[in-house]
Design an enzyme around this catalytic site. Structure first.
Site, PDB file in Angstrom:
ATOM      1  N   TRP A 102     -24.994  25.364  40.754  1.00  0.00           N
ATOM      2  CA  TRP A 102     -23.908  24.495  40.279  1.00  0.00           C
ATOM      3  C   TRP A 102     -23.409  23.567  41.368  1.00  0.00           C
ATOM      4  O   TRP A 102     -23.081  22.413  41.110  1.00  0.00           O
ATOM      5  CB  TRP A 102     -22.788  25.333  39.670  1.00  0.00           C
ATOM      6  CG  TRP A 102     -23.238  25.954  38.389  1.00  0.00           C
ATOM      7  CD1 TRP A 102     -23.512  27.277  38.153  1.00  0.00           C
ATOM      8  CD2 TRP A 102     -23.555  25.260  37.176  1.00  0.00           C
ATOM      9  NE1 TRP A 102     -23.949  27.447  36.870  1.00  0.00           N
ATOM     10  CE2 TRP A 102     -23.991  26.237  36.242  1.00  0.00           C
ATOM     11  CE3 TRP A 102     -23.507  23.925  36.781  1.00  0.00           C
ATOM     12  CZ2 TRP A 102     -24.374  25.907  34.942  1.00  0.00           C
ATOM     13  CZ3 TRP A 102     -23.886  23.598  35.488  1.00  0.00           C
ATOM     14  CH2 TRP A 102     -24.314  24.576  34.584  1.00  0.00           C
ATOM     15  N   ASP A 171     -14.640  24.225  42.124  1.00  0.00           N
ATOM     16  CA  ASP A 171     -15.134  24.469  40.771  1.00  0.00           C
ATOM     17  C   ASP A 171     -14.964  25.961  40.493  1.00  0.00           C
ATOM     18  O   ASP A 171     -15.801  26.772  40.860  1.00  0.00           O
ATOM     19  CB  ASP A 171     -16.600  24.053  40.654  1.00  0.00           C
ATOM     20  CG  ASP A 171     -17.211  24.390  39.292  1.00  0.00           C
ATOM     21  OD1 ASP A 171     -16.493  24.937  38.429  1.00  0.00           O
ATOM     22  OD2 ASP A 171     -18.401  24.111  39.095  1.00  0.00           O
ATOM     23  N   LYS A 195     -15.694  30.983  30.324  1.00  0.00           N
ATOM     24  CA  LYS A 195     -15.957  32.221  31.060  1.00  0.00           C
ATOM     25  C   LYS A 195     -14.756  33.173  30.902  1.00  0.00           C
ATOM     26  O   LYS A 195     -14.864  34.207  30.272  1.00  0.00           O
ATOM     27  CB  LYS A 195     -16.176  31.943  32.544  1.00  0.00           C
ATOM     28  CG  LYS A 195     -17.025  30.733  32.869  1.00  0.00           C
ATOM     29  CD  LYS A 195     -18.493  30.933  32.622  1.00  0.00           C
ATOM     30  CE  LYS A 195     -19.284  29.757  33.169  1.00  0.00           C
ATOM     31  NZ  LYS A 195     -20.729  29.898  32.978  1.00  0.00           N
TER      32      LYS A 195
END
Length: 359
Positions: A102, A171, A195
């Site tokens: 990511w 993030d 999530k």
């Protein structure tokens, strides 16, 4: 009938209590005769939902004065562009830490809008750990330092908050609300909801007010943090139902004792699963212990030819979505907030039985 345990990395499990409340309110939210999905985002009913959700999120995280909380669309991937568009217009340069899939994507997108300096990278080692603070080669003139506290694919987590003279951007898609966070140490935090927060379609951004309003002149209106802040996240129609469900999750967390209580549960889940892996010669985790994720636990079998049998048996036992990401293989158990301790115990018991019979 009991529900299976879903170990998906995202979209992930939602708390059963939240789903039951949403079910009860589906056709008639608090006597209005409307489902929340049918409400005008500017009507008093939804405005009350939105305002309560923001208050609860601020309470949970202890968001200080001087920060704006935004409820946006586009997922964390849109933030890969929005961050440099909004924060790097002046300096034209930003520092990034490369610690997994990511952060690599964030770096690739940022290259389109500013000069990127990779201040540390663990890619040559196969993304097995987080870099130490001493390894960070930070720029003197960076607009910000971006990092990914938890890499969901590799299962690597920072055990510390990096120090930087430039504003820190994180993030937190897979860690926000899993434990307390000192928001004051960050210039900007962003997180896709799917999530620990709610369903896919919602993105949370927490941004310090002094970082608003200095974006690149070419930045589209919908990509300007200042526009969303000035309009209460309602410049356009927001993801109303996802916002509502996130608000129910915030209330569920407060009922559990807040993020301190959630952190204790998450710590226990991770410790038990890693202990089971480490005690076995049949299973292995590739991440250095100091950098192991609480949220995403990858593991491999000693004999990869048994992977398909493991997954089939797990599904039969009510343990779903354990296949690892295609880029790394093996297995991955994502144990976000909504995964109960009983689910982790059931996985550990299945792993032990599979090793006994097939190892």
């Amino acid at each position: 009938m009991s529900r299976p345990y879903n170990f998906s990395a995202g979209p992930a499990m939602l708390p059963e209590a939240v789903l039951q409340r949403a079910q009860a309110e589906m056709l008639d939210w608090q006597g209005t005769g409307m489902c929340v999905a049918e409400m005008s985002h500017r009507g008093k009913e939804f405005m009350s939902i939105a305002e309560q959700a923001e208050r609860d999120l601020r309470d949970l995280l202890g968001v200080p004065d001087g920060y704006r909380v935004l409820f946006l669309q586009g997922g964390a991937s849109s933030q890969f562009a929005m961050v440099p568009m909004n924060l790097a217009a002046g300096a034209g340069k930003a520092d990034y830490l490369n610690t997994g899939s990511w952060s690599k994507k964030a770096i690739a997108e940022a290259h389109r809008y500013c000069a990127v300096h990779v201040a540390a990278s663990t890619q040559p080692e196969g993304f097995k750990r987080a870099p130490t603070q001493a390894e960070l080669q930070l720029s003197d003139d960076a607009a910000y330092l971006h990092y990914t506290p938890n890499e969901t694919i590799e299962g690597v987590e920072f055990p510390y908050v990096p120090e930087s003279r430039a504003p820190l951007v994180a993030d937190m898609s897979s860690t926000l609300l899993s434990r307390p966070v000192d928001v004051s140490r960050y210039g900007l935090i962003y997180a896709g909801a799917q999530k620990n927060i709610g369903p896919a379609g919602l993105t949370i951004v927490i941004v310090r007010e002094d970082l608003l309003g200095a974006c690149h002149e070419f930045t589209p209106t919908m990509f300007q943090y200042g526009v969303h802040a000035d309009n209460g996240s309602m410049y356009n129609t927001p993801p109303t139902y996802a916002w509502y469900l996130a608000g129910l999750v915030f209330q569920w967390l407060k009922d559990l004792g807040g993020l301190e209580g959630m952190a204790e549960i998450n710590r226990r889940k991770a410790q038990r699963l890693y202990a089971a892996i480490d005690a076995s010669a049949f299973y292995a985790n590739p991440v250095e212990p100091a950098s192991r994720s609480w949220m995403n636990v990858p593991f491999t079998l000693a004999d990869p030819s048994l992977d398909a049998d493991f997954l089939a048996g797990a599904r039969e036992a009510g343990l779903l979505t354990l296949k690892g990401h295609r880029s790394v293989g093996g297995m991955r158990a994502s144990i976000y907030n909504a995964m109960p301790e009983a689910g982790v115990d059931a996985l550990i018991a299945f792993m032990a039985e599979f090793e006994r019979t097939r190892g």
